[in-house]
Design an enzyme around this catalytic site. Structure first.
Site, mmCIF file in Angstrom:
data_model
loop_
_atom_site.group_PDB
_atom_site.id
_atom_site.type_symbol
_atom_site.label_atom_id
_atom_site.label_comp_id
_atom_site.label_asym_id
_atom_site.label_seq_id
_atom_site.Cartn_x
_atom_site.Cartn_y
_atom_site.Cartn_z
ATOM 1 N N GLU A 237 11.025 -8.760 -4.543
ATOM 2 C CA GLU A 237 11.502 -7.577 -3.643
ATOM 3 C C GLU A 237 12.981 -7.453 -3.271
ATOM 4 O O GLU A 237 13.496 -6.669 -3.237
ATOM 5 C CB GLU A 237 10.507 -7.169 -2.517
ATOM 6 N N ALA B 133 7.781 -1.656 4.256
ATOM 7 C CA ALA B 133 8.411 -2.775 4.861
ATOM 8 C C ALA B 133 7.332 -3.087 6.093
ATOM 9 O O ALA B 133 6.620 -2.249 6.329
ATOM 10 C CB ALA B 133 9.762 -2.216 5.652
ATOM 11 N N SER C 60 0.769 -1.167 -0.071
ATOM 12 C CA SER C 60 -0.069 -0.128 -0.090
ATOM 13 C C SER C 60 0.929 1.360 -0.023
ATOM 14 O O SER C 60 0.578 2.144 -0.733
ATOM 15 C CB SER C 60 -0.777 0.174 1.101
#
Length: 262
Positions: free
Chosen positions: A111, A91, A35
């Protein structure tokens, strides 16, 4: 739009907005997943459209790739880019040494590959993601589907000798079916509560047959941009040993994210 945001969403937004200062014309940029990273992608897209910023974006998931294309960012593969100037990602947790837990969105493998192929990794997060010791957030471990229950049992057995408070593990689900990563793997979430030696745990997990990658990012992050609900941002650079604070100004009518779904 930002005037209507909740404090946590405003914190994510100001962190994402401030992190775009690391991006310069002509750069190859790793685009994170989640997000907070999605807000950053939207901010970069606005810079591409309104300021003529020219960048090549390497996304860390199929959903980030789609969002980047939707906002006008040129998307290329990591193989095409070869090496990146900077990666900006979120994170799930970060500690005082800027070690991270990532993978809540299920994209930890891509990632980590993208982050380690970059000159800099910049983490963007709201202040609620800061912890004294990693482990409150379940640690994701990506495993191959073949024999995943055997892999799970091996992990649980190994955790007995690790410096952790909890040892339960669960298979991540997507409704009634196991969650599948972009690479077609499963994710085991390790409910450890506290990780005493993250470096040791990361190495031990990755030596196990069946484990593809774990969500501990050790010595990868160079700086974290922390957002606060009142619009403040704090930039902590682990290499320079500096901490910078500022108040981010933004237009109350900003509509960058009116159709953004986390």
């Amino acid at each position: 739009m930002t005037g209507e945001l909740s404090p946590i969403d405003k914190a994510k937004f100001v962190a994402a907005k401030r992190a775009t200062d690391y991006v310069e014309d002509g750069m190859r940029v790793g685009l994170g997943t989640g997000s907070t990273a999605a807000w950053m992608v939207r901010c970069l897209g606005e810079m591409v459209r309104e300021q003529g910023l020219r960048i090549k974006g390497v996304p860390t998931s199929t959903r980030t790739a789609q969002l980047a294309q939707d906002v006008g960012i040129e998307v290329v593969s990591l193989d095409a880019a070869k090496w990146l100037d900077v990666t900006i990602d979120g994170a799930d947790e970060f500690d005082g040494n800027l070690n991270l837990i990532k993978g809540g969105g299920g994209a930890l493998l891509q990632e980590k590959i993208v982050a380690t192929a970059s000159d800099q990794m910049i983490v963007i997060a709201d202040v609620g993601k800061e912890v004294e010791t990693l482990g409150a957030f379940p640690l994701p471990v990506e495993v191959v589907p073949f024999g995943w229950q055997t892999t799970q049992a091996l992990i649980e057995e190994t955790l007995v000798s690790m410096d952790v408070l909890g040892r339960s593990t669960t298979l991540r689900m997507n409704g009634a079916a196991p969650f599948m990563t972009d690479e077609g793997n499963h994710i085991l979430d390790l409910h450890l509560k506290r990780i005493g030696d993250a470096r040791q745990l990361a190495m031990v997990l990755n030596q196990m047959p069946g484990v593809v990658e774990n969500g501990l990012f050790i010595d990868i992050c160079d700086a974290v941009v922390v957002g606060f609900g009142d619009g403040r941002v704090e930039v902590r650079d682990i290499n320079a040993g500096t901490i910078e604070q500022a108040m981010l100004d933004f237009a109350e009518t900003d509509n960058l994210f009116t159709d953004l779904v986390d």
